[in-house]
Every structure is written in structure tokens, then in C-alpha cells.
Design an enzyme around this catalytic site. Structure first.
Site, mmCIF file in Angstrom:
data_model
loop_
_atom_site.group_PDB
_atom_site.id
_atom_site.type_symbol
_atom_site.label_atom_id
_atom_site.label_comp_id
_atom_site.label_asym_id
_atom_site.label_seq_id
_atom_site.Cartn_x
_atom_site.Cartn_y
_atom_site.Cartn_z
ATOM 1 N N GLY A 43 22.693 69.584 45.378
ATOM 2 C CA GLY A 43 22.207 70.492 46.415
ATOM 3 C C GLY A 43 23.326 70.852 47.373
ATOM 4 O O GLY A 43 24.285 70.090 47.524
ATOM 5 N N GLN A 48 27.135 73.736 54.963
ATOM 6 C CA GLN A 48 28.217 73.008 54.286
ATOM 7 C C GLN A 48 29.316 73.929 53.765
ATOM 8 O O GLN A 48 30.378 73.457 53.367
ATOM 9 C CB GLN A 48 27.649 72.179 53.129
ATOM 10 C CG GLN A 48 26.742 71.065 53.591
ATOM 11 C CD GLN A 48 26.204 70.292 52.409
ATOM 12 O OE1 GLN A 48 25.228 70.705 51.798
ATOM 13 N NE2 GLN A 48 26.850 69.194 52.071
ATOM 14 N N CYS A 90 26.581 62.834 50.058
ATOM 15 C CA CYS A 90 26.616 64.197 50.586
ATOM 16 C C CYS A 90 27.976 64.812 50.269
ATOM 17 O O CYS A 90 29.005 64.155 50.429
ATOM 18 C CB CYS A 90 26.385 64.155 52.091
ATOM 19 S SG CYS A 90 26.415 65.777 52.865
ATOM 20 N N LEU A 91 27.978 66.082 49.848
ATOM 21 C CA LEU A 91 29.250 66.736 49.503
ATOM 22 C C LEU A 91 30.140 66.940 50.730
ATOM 23 O O LEU A 91 31.331 67.176 50.580
ATOM 24 C CB LEU A 91 28.988 68.076 48.807
ATOM 25 C CG LEU A 91 28.243 67.971 47.465
ATOM 26 C CD1 LEU A 91 28.074 69.350 46.840
ATOM 27 C CD2 LEU A 91 28.965 67.037 46.508
ATOM 28 N N HIS A 132 16.931 66.353 52.414
ATOM 29 C CA HIS A 132 18.351 66.180 52.760
ATOM 30 C C HIS A 132 18.970 67.541 53.127
ATOM 31 O O HIS A 132 19.651 67.660 54.143
ATOM 32 C CB HIS A 132 19.083 65.535 51.570
ATOM 33 C CG HIS A 132 20.555 65.370 51.752
ATOM 34 N ND1 HIS A 132 21.167 64.135 51.813
ATOM 35 C CD2 HIS A 132 21.559 66.272 51.880
ATOM 36 C CE1 HIS A 132 22.467 64.309 51.986
ATOM 37 N NE2 HIS A 132 22.731 65.595 52.016
ATOM 38 N N GLU A 133 18.692 68.557 52.302
ATOM 39 C CA GLU A 133 19.266 69.886 52.560
ATOM 40 C C GLU A 133 18.641 70.530 53.792
ATOM 41 O O GLU A 133 19.325 71.182 54.581
ATOM 42 C CB GLU A 133 19.104 70.801 51.341
ATOM 43 C CG GLU A 133 19.754 70.298 50.052
ATOM 44 C CD GLU A 133 21.198 69.872 50.219
ATOM 45 O OE1 GLU A 133 21.902 70.436 51.079
ATOM 46 O OE2 GLU A 133 21.630 68.945 49.509
ATOM 47 N N HIS A 136 20.304 69.404 56.864
ATOM 48 C CA HIS A 136 21.576 70.098 57.128
ATOM 49 C C HIS A 136 21.365 71.341 57.992
ATOM 50 O O HIS A 136 22.149 71.621 58.895
ATOM 51 C CB HIS A 136 22.227 70.541 55.815
ATOM 52 C CG HIS A 136 23.090 69.491 55.177
ATOM 53 N ND1 HIS A 136 24.191 68.952 55.815
ATOM 54 C CD2 HIS A 136 23.032 68.911 53.955
ATOM 55 C CE1 HIS A 136 24.755 68.063 54.995
ATOM 56 N NE2 HIS A 136 24.082 68.013 53.878
HETATM 57 ZN ZN ZN Z 1 24.480 66.783 52.287
#
Ligand code: ZN
Length: 193
Positions: A43, A48, A90-91, A132-133, A136
Site C-alpha cells: 500500500g 508518502q 511502512c515504506l 494503515h494507509e 497516513h
Molecule cells: Zn505506511
């Protein structure tokens, strides 16, 4: 476009609702999927990639050849049920992991890229990834939701991210908070007004 890392200020920015889905936004979404797959994620939220838009992409298979590519625009989460604990990463925080407690089941409504309404009750990994997204988009990171004891384990890693970020700001590679806010406002004017 690239994935930004903690503690970049756009990751703490509250994204704005999207009012205009045009060709440019569709290309942004395409590029977000590419960046997500390259980074081996499932995701990716607009914050991000340094964009202040209420939008995230998901493919919980993490594989462009498998699963389903989902786009959630202006998502709203409701009706949380139950609790489940699982490891998250997380990226924007490569190699950092921690156990996060979240509702097991949620309802999500949103729009997809073609303007079709999404209205679903989900659970399992999909529910976790959506939450989670969604976080963000509100400037919340999974490290805000981990226990104090887990936090202590990753404090050293967070400190390294902060040091690296400060060096980038010093060298001018990352703009000042004021310059960043000005740039985010320009993008909002384009897609959110
Ligand atoms: Zn993340």
C-alpha cells in the site's frame, strides 16, 4: 516522484479531499503503484510521495501480476469491530517493524479512480492495510500506535532517520517547512478546489 521517509513534514500533513480526477491524477496513481511495487510494499498513500491528497493505493498481494489494484479516494472508515494484533512496516520507514493493535473489521467508503462508490465491510490484512494507509492521510504513522516497550526497540532506528533527514535539510535537498507548505498549497489548488 519518489517515496519520502520519516520525519519528512508531508508525512505529518493532513491531506485534503480530492475534487478533481483528471488525466494528471490518473498518471500520479499509476506511478504510485510502480513505486509501491519497486519498494515491495502492499500500500502507498499520497502523503508518502509528497502529495497532500486524500488518496491511497493498495494491492495486498504486493505483486503486479496478482491480486487486485485498488484506489481509494476521500476514504471514510466507520463501524470498527473487534481487535487484532499484527506486525506492520511502512515504506516511509524502511526496515522498521512493530506490532500494532487495530480493529479487526471496519467499514470503508470511498471513490475509485472512475468515480464509482466503494462501500464495503472488510477484515484481515485488507482491513489492516486500509487503516494503515488511512492513518497516513491524517498525518499518523504506525509508530504512533505501537506500545512504549516496542517503541524503545526502534528508537535507535528512528534517531538515524532523524539525523539523515536533518542533514538533507541542511544541504538544501529538502525544502524548509515554509517552502514545503507553499508547494503543498499549490498542489491542493490544483486537485482540491
Ligand atoms: Zn505506511
Amino acid at each position: 516522484m519518489k517515496i519520502i521517509h520519516y520525519p519528512h513534514p508531508t508525512l505529518r500533513y493532513k491531506s485534503k479531499p480530492v475534487t478533481r480526477v483528471n488525466q494528471e491524477l490518473k498518471e500520479i496513481v499509476r506511478e504510485m503503484f510502480q513505486l509501491m511495487y519497486q519498494a515491495r510494499g502492499i500500500g502507498l498513500a499520497a502523503n508518502q510521495v509528497d502529495l497532500p491528497l486524500q488518496l491511497f493505493v493498495l494491492n495486498i498481494s504486493g505483486n503486479p501480476e496478482e491480486g487486485e489494484e485498488r484506489v481509494f479516494i476521500n476514504p471514510v472508515i466507520s463501524a470498527p469491530k473487534g481487535q487484532a494484533e499484527a506486525e506492520e512496516g511502512c515504506l516511509s520507514l524502511p526496515e522498521v517493524e512493530g506490532t500494532v493493535l487495530r480493529p479487526e473489521k471496519i467499514h470503508v467508503s470511498a471513490f475509485d479512480l472512475s468515480g464509482t462508490e466503494i462501500d464495503e465491510t472488510v477484515d484481515g490484512l485488507l482491513a489492516r492495510a486500509i487503516q494503515h494507509e488511512f492513518d497516513h492521510l491524517n498525518g499518523v504513522l504506525f509508530i504512533d500506535r505501537i506500545s512504549e516497550s516496542v517503541k524503545r526497540n526502534i528508537d535507535g532506528q528512528l534517531y538515524e532517520f532523524e539525523n539523515h533527514f536533518n542533514a538533507l535539510v541542511k544541504s538544501g535537498e529538502i525544502p524548509s517547512v515554509d517552502a514545503n507548505n507553499k508547494r503543498l498549497a499549490e498542489i491542493e489548488a490544483k486537485f482540491c478546489s
